[in-house]
Design an enzyme around this catalytic site. Structure first.
Site, PDB file in Angstrom:
ATOM      1  N   LEU A 167       0.826  -1.216   0.000  1.00  0.00           N
ATOM      2  CA  LEU A 167       0.000   0.000   0.000  1.00  0.00           C
ATOM      3  C   LEU A 167       0.860   1.266   0.000  1.00  0.00           C
ATOM      4  O   LEU A 167       0.557   2.248  -0.675  1.00  0.00           O
ATOM      5  CB  LEU A 167      -0.931   0.002   1.219  1.00  0.00           C
ATOM      6  CG  LEU A 167      -2.067  -1.028   1.191  1.00  0.00           C
ATOM      7  CD1 LEU A 167      -2.668  -1.203   2.581  1.00  0.00           C
ATOM      8  CD2 LEU A 167      -3.153  -0.611   0.197  1.00  0.00           C
ATOM      9  N   ASP A 251       1.125  13.634   0.113  1.00  0.00           N
ATOM     10  CA  ASP A 251       1.338  14.862   0.882  1.00  0.00           C
ATOM     11  C   ASP A 251       2.303  15.789   0.137  1.00  0.00           C
ATOM     12  O   ASP A 251       3.510  15.603   0.166  1.00  0.00           O
ATOM     13  CB  ASP A 251       1.894  14.529   2.274  1.00  0.00           C
ATOM     14  CG  ASP A 251       2.098  15.789   3.115  1.00  0.00           C
ATOM     15  OD1 ASP A 251       1.539  16.847   2.733  1.00  0.00           O
ATOM     16  OD2 ASP A 251       2.799  15.708   4.133  1.00  0.00           O
ATOM     17  N   SER A 256       2.109  25.304   2.057  1.00  0.00           N
ATOM     18  CA  SER A 256       3.497  25.259   2.561  1.00  0.00           C
ATOM     19  C   SER A 256       4.210  24.115   1.831  1.00  0.00           C
ATOM     20  O   SER A 256       4.589  23.108   2.421  1.00  0.00           O
ATOM     21  CB  SER A 256       3.510  24.993   4.077  1.00  0.00           C
ATOM     22  OG  SER A 256       2.611  25.855   4.758  1.00  0.00           O
ATOM     23  N   LYS A 258       6.248  21.322  -0.072  1.00  0.00           N
ATOM     24  CA  LYS A 258       7.523  20.642   0.194  1.00  0.00           C
ATOM     25  C   LYS A 258       8.484  20.880  -0.972  1.00  0.00           C
ATOM     26  O   LYS A 258       8.051  21.147  -2.084  1.00  0.00           O
ATOM     27  CB  LYS A 258       7.284  19.128   0.310  1.00  0.00           C
ATOM     28  CG  LYS A 258       6.540  18.677   1.546  1.00  0.00           C
ATOM     29  CD  LYS A 258       6.310  17.168   1.487  1.00  0.00           C
ATOM     30  CE  LYS A 258       5.516  16.673   2.676  1.00  0.00           C
ATOM     31  NZ  LYS A 258       6.262  16.715   3.940  1.00  0.00           N
ATOM     32  N   ARG A 267       4.004   9.513  -1.277  1.00  0.00           N
ATOM     33  CA  ARG A 267       2.917   8.560  -1.547  1.00  0.00           C
ATOM     34  C   ARG A 267       2.733   7.623  -0.356  1.00  0.00           C
ATOM     35  O   ARG A 267       1.703   6.976  -0.212  1.00  0.00           O
ATOM     36  CB  ARG A 267       3.233   7.747  -2.806  1.00  0.00           C
ATOM     37  CG  ARG A 267       4.449   6.819  -2.678  1.00  0.00           C
ATOM     38  CD  ARG A 267       4.787   6.145  -4.004  1.00  0.00           C
ATOM     39  NE  ARG A 267       5.896   5.199  -3.897  1.00  0.00           N
ATOM     40  CZ  ARG A 267       7.182   5.536  -3.933  1.00  0.00           C
ATOM     41  NH1 ARG A 267       7.534   6.818  -4.066  1.00  0.00           N
ATOM     42  NH2 ARG A 267       8.127   4.621  -3.839  1.00  0.00           N
ATOM     43  N   ARG A 332      -1.489  15.793  11.850  1.00  0.00           N
ATOM     44  CA  ARG A 332      -2.053  15.952  13.204  1.00  0.00           C
ATOM     45  C   ARG A 332      -3.478  16.492  13.165  1.00  0.00           C
ATOM     46  O   ARG A 332      -4.254  16.284  14.101  1.00  0.00           O
ATOM     47  CB  ARG A 332      -1.130  16.846  14.040  1.00  0.00           C
ATOM     48  CG  ARG A 332      -0.936  18.233  13.539  1.00  0.00           C
ATOM     49  CD  ARG A 332       0.332  18.889  14.066  1.00  0.00           C
ATOM     50  NE  ARG A 332       1.533  18.347  13.448  1.00  0.00           N
ATOM     51  CZ  ARG A 332       2.778  18.752  13.739  1.00  0.00           C
ATOM     52  NH1 ARG A 332       2.973  19.691  14.655  1.00  0.00           N
ATOM     53  NH2 ARG A 332       3.812  18.232  13.132  1.00  0.00           N
TER      54      ARG A 332
END
Length: 485
Positions: A167, A251, A256, A258, A267, A332
């Site tokens: 995954l 992500d 902001s 990366k 991934r 978070r």
């Protein structure tokens, strides 16, 4: 093919075989021992030698070094050295057989059939779904029949970790939130004591999970809240163990953003969801006698006209407001809402896993998962499980010192980053999560450092690691024994 273990020789320098190795050497009239002694110095731990034409049933025999016999638990290393040595040696031997394009390999249990099975199944795994040229598939089997139950248990443990690896490794356009949920649902379809709920965005909205939704809204992919109920206990009303996993299927960092170098690895930012869901699949396959609930908020974190902006304030499920000072501290936010929801189930313990902070990787590297917990009972169980699996955990602080750094916030109840920026980043992230927990047995596992493997764990190939799936399974197994005693 056949993989046989040999221990580091004692004083006289003669090879010290396992019982399976001894039996095979007798079968070939001592030729194996003779050949080994002709090959130069004794085999070092994790090293291998291949011999051909010794026996018609096994045209190729890989002899692997197991290190010292009865090494036991290494207090310095916090693991069972015998088990680690077996996993490593067997993985190396199986790969040698695979390189010879032999489709089936029998494996010497080496005195611990479960560890041998884990080494074989973990060592051979590789993600090559999308390549036309694939490595030959090798099926490892137990050599002899004495330890078949322990071997089968090891296979199930390793397949669980391999599911998490699959995954995490798959590209983000193949494992979207909905595809992740459907893949897990399909894995659990055959178990009558498992219910899977794939919750859509409308349900997430009615649950008032404003923090989770704020991350998801930047992407064209709709969010999913995956909820799994495994009823393994004879009493359906027994308090469950609740696993929560961060499920960011890609992500980018959001606004902001990366740096582009290495961003493809994001991934695997759903590693928390992958490991906890795979642990439940494994628990079901082992028929563990306890109830487990799995919760995975799944979405992408993307930059768009709808995305969170630095400085925005969002409201979590428990009513607390959160100032989003950095949109790349998004995991978070998902977990805050999922942890609030986890309190609905009268849990024995809540354990969440997340590739949460780069700071965790800086602190511990890939040696161990960082554990932040308010419960010494929970810590002890996790720690003891990790000694057996070799997939280690290390306790980190949950001091009030860090709480102040996230609650001293100009616009909201909490900020999603500590006010001293980079200092203690993994600790301030844990302190943030603690603001959404009232349960007395809670642990947060930051798995960012153990997300991938270069060559640190010798029985895993390069790529996404699926850690600490086996430790979570072993922990659940220990908990189920606890309730029976």
């Amino acid at each position: 093919g056949l993989v046989l273990g040999v221990y580091s020789s004692e004083k006289d320098g003669a090879a010290q075989f396992t019982s399976a190795g001894d039996a095979f050497d007798r079968l070939v009239s001592g030729k194996l021992r003779a050949l080994l002694s002709l090959c130069g110095p004794p085999l070092k731990k994790g090293k291998t030698r291949i011999f051909h034409g010794l026996h018609q049933d096994f045209p190729s025999v890989a002899v692997v070094g197991l290190g010292k016999k009865n090494a036991g638990i290494n207090e310095q290393e916090n693991w069972n050295e015998d088990k680690e040595n077996i996993r490593t040696a067997v993985a190396v031997g199986c790969r040698q057989i695979q390189d010879l394009e032999i489709p089936c390999v029998e494996v010497d249990p080496c005195g611990d059939a479960q560890a041998a099975a884990e080494g074989a199944v973990l060592g051979l795994h590789e993600y090559n779904e999308l390549k036309q040229k694939k490595k030959p598939v090798v099926t490892p089997q137990l050599h002899g029949s004495a330890d078949s139950e322990a071997w089968q248990k090891g296979v199930i443990y390793a397949e669980g970790q391999n599911l998490a690896r699959y995954l995490m490794e798959a590209p983000a356009n193949y494992i979207t939130p909905i595809k992740f949920a459907e893949h897990i649902e399909q894995k659990l379809r055959s178990f009558s004591n498992v219910k899977v709920h794939i919750r859509q965005e409308s349900w997430i909205t009615t649950q008032e999970m404003g923090a989770f939704l704020s991350v998801a809204k930047g992407s064209a992919e709709p969010p999913i809240f995956l909820e799994i109920h495994y009823l393994g206990s004879t009493n359906a009303d027994d308090s469950p163990l609740v696993f929560v996993g961060k499920g960011v299927t890609f992500d980018s960092g959001g606004i902001s953003l990366k740096p582009s170098s290495g961003m493809d690895a994001m991934r695997a930012d759903m590693g928390g969801a992958a490991t906890v869901c795979s642990a439940i699949v494994t628990a079901a396959a082992l028929n563990l006698p306890l109830n487990i609930i799995g919760l995975a908020p799944l979405c992408e974190n993307m930059p768009s006209g709808k995305a969170n902006k630095p400085g925005d304030v969002v409201r979590a499920k428990n009513g607390k407001t959160i100032q989003v000072d950095n949109t790349d501290a998004e995991g978070r936010l998902l977990l805050a809402d999922a942890l609030c929801y986890a309190h609905n189930f009268n849990a024995r313990a809540i354990v969440n896993a997340a590739t949460l902070t780069g700071a965790m990787d800086v602190a511990l590297g890939s040696a161990a998962t960082g554990v932040f917990t308010n419960s010494s009972w929970l810590w002890t169980h996790l720690y003891e499980a990790s000694i057996l699996t070799g997939d280690r955990v290390w306790r980190m602080p949950l001091f009030e010192h860090y709480t102040k750094q996230v609650t001293d916030c100009p616009l909201a109840d909490v900020s999603n980053i500590g006010k001293y920026s980079r200092a203690g980043g993994a600790c301030t992230a844990a302190a943030f999560l603690k603001e959404f927990v009232t349960a007395s047995h809670w642990a947060h596992l930051d798995i960012a450092g153990v997300m991938s493997n270069k060559d640190e764990v010798p029985y895993l190939r390069k790529g996404m690691a699926g850690r600490p799936t086996r430790t979570l399974v072993e922990f659940a197994a220990r908990l189920s024994q606890d309730s029976h005693n």
